[in-house]
Scaffold this motif. Structure first.
Motif, PDB file in Angstrom:
ATOM      1  N   LEU A   7      81.981  32.287  22.498  1.00  0.00           N
ATOM      2  CA  LEU A   7      82.277  33.542  22.728  1.00  0.00           C
ATOM      3  C   LEU A   7      83.122  33.495  24.286  1.00  0.00           C
ATOM      4  O   LEU A   7      82.530  32.917  24.970  1.00  0.00           O
ATOM      5  N   HIS A   8      84.567  33.986  24.164  1.00  0.00           N
ATOM      6  CA  HIS A   8      85.082  33.461  25.323  1.00  0.00           C
ATOM      7  C   HIS A   8      85.596  34.809  26.244  1.00  0.00           C
ATOM      8  O   HIS A   8      86.550  34.829  27.363  1.00  0.00           O
ATOM      9  N   ILE A  13      81.921  39.207  23.423  1.00  0.00           N
ATOM     10  CA  ILE A  13      80.655  39.221  23.314  1.00  0.00           C
ATOM     11  C   ILE A  13      79.977  40.375  22.673  1.00  0.00           C
ATOM     12  O   ILE A  13      79.196  40.624  22.202  1.00  0.00           O
ATOM     13  N   GLU A  14      80.724  41.717  23.480  1.00  0.00           N
ATOM     14  CA  GLU A  14      80.090  42.929  22.852  1.00  0.00           C
ATOM     15  C   GLU A  14      80.458  43.116  21.431  1.00  0.00           C
ATOM     16  O   GLU A  14      79.483  43.878  20.672  1.00  0.00           O
ATOM     17  N   ASN A  15      81.604  42.748  20.850  1.00  0.00           N
ATOM     18  CA  ASN A  15      81.775  42.656  19.536  1.00  0.00           C
ATOM     19  C   ASN A  15      80.989  41.934  18.695  1.00  0.00           C
ATOM     20  O   ASN A  15      80.304  42.225  17.480  1.00  0.00           O
ATOM     21  N   SER A  23      71.600  39.203  17.216  1.00  0.00           N
ATOM     22  CA  SER A  23      72.450  38.676  17.827  1.00  0.00           C
ATOM     23  C   SER A  23      71.590  37.685  18.868  1.00  0.00           C
ATOM     24  O   SER A  23      71.287  38.308  19.775  1.00  0.00           O
ATOM     25  N   PHE A  24      71.891  36.447  18.890  1.00  0.00           N
ATOM     26  CA  PHE A  24      71.274  35.690  19.829  1.00  0.00           C
ATOM     27  C   PHE A  24      72.379  35.074  20.780  1.00  0.00           C
ATOM     28  O   PHE A  24      73.421  34.515  20.173  1.00  0.00           O
ATOM     29  N   ILE A  25      72.449  35.221  22.195  1.00  0.00           N
ATOM     30  CA  ILE A  25      73.479  34.818  22.898  1.00  0.00           C
ATOM     31  C   ILE A  25      72.969  33.570  23.926  1.00  0.00           C
ATOM     32  O   ILE A  25      71.858  33.826  24.641  1.00  0.00           O
TER      33      ILE A  25
END
Length: 112
Positions: A7-8, A13-15, A23-25
């Motif tokens: 994710l750049h 990130i929001e999408n 969703s695991f960030i």
């Protein structure tokens, strides 16, 4: 090992968070030795949860991530369920505890 999406930008990130129920960030920096040790273990733990999608953010590339997610150190692990932050771990992660937390939350919400 669990697939990981790079994710750049804050928009990506929001999408990512909106597109997936779970969703695991994973937020890290290239020079962080702890980050390099945590990631393989995290991917192994997440293999047990097929519906959790893993996204990775390089905090050096997306500096705004610090303000958006109140990140003061790396690595940071964030679990979002239906767009809401549900779990947060930072720096030194106790994987047995993380796995137990994930199992409880996953069972609870996967049954919906």
């Amino acid at each position: 090992m669990k697939e990981m999406t790079g994710l750049h930008s804050l928009v990506s990130i929001e999408n990512f968070i909106k597109q997936h129920k779970f969703s695991f960030i994973y937020i890290s920096r290239p020079g962080c030795t702890v980050c390099h040790a945590v990631l393989p273990q995290l991917r192994i733990v997440l293999d047990q949860f097929p519906n959790i999608k893993l996204g990775h953010i390089n905090a050096d590339d997306v500096a705004e991530v610090a303000g958006r997610f109140s990140v003061f150190t790396v690595p940071v692990l964030l679990l979002f369920i239906d767009g809401t932050e549900f779990l947060r771990e930072a720096r030194f992660v106790h994987f047995e505890q993380l796995e137990q937390k994930l199992k409880r939350v996953y069972r609870l919400y996967e049954g919906e």
